[in-house]
Design an enzyme around this catalytic site. Structure first.
Site, mmCIF file in Angstrom:
data_model
loop_
_atom_site.group_PDB
_atom_site.id
_atom_site.type_symbol
_atom_site.label_atom_id
_atom_site.label_comp_id
_atom_site.label_asym_id
_atom_site.label_seq_id
_atom_site.Cartn_x
_atom_site.Cartn_y
_atom_site.Cartn_z
ATOM 1 N N THR A 68 -84.696 -45.809 58.490
ATOM 2 C CA THR A 68 -84.495 -44.377 58.761
ATOM 3 C C THR A 68 -85.449 -43.552 57.905
ATOM 4 O O THR A 68 -85.735 -43.936 56.771
ATOM 5 C CB THR A 68 -83.040 -43.991 58.399
ATOM 6 O OG1 THR A 68 -82.159 -44.773 59.214
ATOM 7 C CG2 THR A 68 -82.759 -42.518 58.644
ATOM 8 N N ASP A 81 -88.470 -50.513 56.794
ATOM 9 C CA ASP A 81 -87.868 -49.255 56.345
ATOM 10 C C ASP A 81 -88.724 -48.630 55.242
ATOM 11 O O ASP A 81 -89.527 -49.318 54.597
ATOM 12 C CB ASP A 81 -86.441 -49.530 55.825
ATOM 13 C CG ASP A 81 -85.598 -48.262 55.749
ATOM 14 O OD1 ASP A 81 -86.098 -47.166 56.071
ATOM 15 O OD2 ASP A 81 -84.411 -48.378 55.368
ATOM 16 N N GLY A 99 -81.965 -43.829 50.331
ATOM 17 C CA GLY A 99 -80.805 -43.011 50.666
ATOM 18 C C GLY A 99 -81.102 -41.530 50.736
ATOM 19 O O GLY A 99 -80.202 -40.726 50.979
ATOM 20 N N GLY A 105 -82.329 -40.095 53.043
ATOM 21 C CA GLY A 105 -81.937 -39.667 54.389
ATOM 22 C C GLY A 105 -80.472 -39.949 54.683
ATOM 23 O O GLY A 105 -80.034 -39.881 55.839
ATOM 24 N N GLU A 136 -78.536 -49.049 56.055
ATOM 25 C CA GLU A 136 -79.832 -49.650 55.709
ATOM 26 C C GLU A 136 -79.620 -50.949 54.940
ATOM 27 O O GLU A 136 -80.284 -51.956 55.190
ATOM 28 C CB GLU A 136 -80.671 -48.669 54.885
ATOM 29 C CG GLU A 136 -81.142 -47.475 55.702
ATOM 30 C CD GLU A 136 -81.817 -46.391 54.895
ATOM 31 O OE1 GLU A 136 -82.500 -45.565 55.501
ATOM 32 O OE2 GLU A 136 -81.663 -46.355 53.666
ATOM 33 N N LYS A 194 -94.570 -42.846 46.274
ATOM 34 C CA LYS A 194 -93.263 -43.500 46.069
ATOM 35 C C LYS A 194 -93.309 -44.593 44.985
ATOM 36 O O LYS A 194 -92.285 -45.123 44.580
ATOM 37 C CB LYS A 194 -92.779 -44.139 47.378
ATOM 38 C CG LYS A 194 -92.773 -43.217 48.584
ATOM 39 C CD LYS A 194 -91.740 -42.131 48.444
ATOM 40 C CE LYS A 194 -91.638 -41.229 49.659
ATOM 41 N NZ LYS A 194 -91.151 -41.835 50.854
HETATM 42 C C1 5RP Z 1 -83.171 -42.918 54.257
HETATM 43 C C2 5RP Z 1 -84.094 -43.632 53.340
HETATM 44 C C3 5RP Z 1 -85.558 -43.448 53.575
HETATM 45 O O1 5RP Z 1 -86.145 -44.695 53.737
HETATM 46 C C4 5RP Z 1 -86.156 -42.756 52.387
HETATM 47 O O2 5RP Z 1 -85.450 -41.542 52.160
HETATM 48 C C5 5RP Z 1 -87.651 -42.462 52.614
HETATM 49 O O3 5RP Z 1 -87.770 -41.498 53.606
HETATM 50 P P1 5RP Z 1 -89.165 -40.898 54.035
HETATM 51 O O4 5RP Z 1 -89.906 -41.976 54.763
HETATM 52 O O5 5RP Z 1 -88.798 -39.727 54.918
HETATM 53 O O6 5RP Z 1 -89.884 -40.447 52.797
HETATM 54 O O7 5RP Z 1 -83.718 -44.340 52.451
HETATM 55 O O8 5RP Z 1 -81.828 -43.058 53.863
#
Ligand code: 5RP
Length: 223
Positions: free
Chosen positions: A28, A81, A95, A97, A103, A121
């Protein structure tokens, strides 16, 4: 390259890990959304996906990719992911999102976790990003006090003026001020506090590979 372009790059690079003929686990977030767009080009080569959120399910289905319930299928070859943070050992915070519980379930059902992330990241020590924790609502204060005893500050995640409700009907605490130097021990400890559904430290379900989007292109980091 912009952060959005780096996300597109790693989303496309992840296609390389999708096994033709096999169901793929799908995470997600905005990086995964790029992967889902790319996956549409392979939809005739796979039976479908197991999804980690209602949001990803809707995107997959809109692109004609069948979504299976996790209980309908056995072990998956790969789970793809994003992450909010990833360290040098493949341990992650996830988390952002609010989909951390599903997940972790799909990650645990998969042989390999392919993390797709841009280089913002990558961290030395997990904890600059507040650690998301999904909790049963009646335990939120109690769990918050336990984090305070560890030096953290827990904040209830809000949406439109109300506590955010996850796909599982629970709440999220975002815990800042932590430096998670032993992610395996931290995850094990917090996971057994009453009322904690899932802590957003992915150490027992760490990445097998990270496709890191950098100014120099996609770097493949194996753990
Ligand atoms: C969602 C997550 C996502 O993998 C995490 O927040 C990274 O999101 P993005 O790709 O929008 O930076 O853990 O629960």
């Amino acid at each position: 390259m912009t952060q959005d372009e780096l996300k597109t790059l790693v989303g496309q690079a992840a296609l390389h890990y999708v096994v033709p003929g096999e169901i793929v686990g799908v995470g997600t977030g905005s990086t995964v959304n790029k992967f889902i767009e790319a996956l549409a080009g392979m939809r005739d080569q796979i039976p479908g996906a197991v999804s980690s959120s209602q949001a990803s399910t809707e995107r997959l289905q809109a692109l004609g990719i069948r979504v299976f319930d996790a209980n309908e299928v056995g072990e998956l070859a790969v789970y793809i992911d994003g992450a909010d943070e990833i360290d040098g050992r493949g341990f992650m915070i996830k988390g952002g999102g609010a989909a951390l519980t599903r997940e972790k379930i799909v990650a645990a059902q998969s042989r390999k976790f392919i993390c797709i992330a841009d280089e913002s990241k990558r961290v030395e020590v997990l904890g600059r990003f507040p650690v998301p924790v999904e909790v049963i609502p009646m335990a939120a204060r109690q769990v918050g006090r336990r984090f305070a005893a560890l030096g953290g500050q827990a904040q209830l995640r809000m949406k439109d003026g109300q506590p955010l409700v996850t796909d599982n009907g629970q709440h999220i605490l975002d815990v800042s001020g932590l430096q998670v130097r032993d992610p395996l021990a931290f995850e094990s400890e917090v996971n057994q506090w009453p009322g904690v559904v899932t802590v957003g430290i992915f150490a027992h379900q760490k990445a097998s590979v990270c496709l890191l989007g950098t100014a120099r292109g996609v770097e493949t980091l194996a753990y």
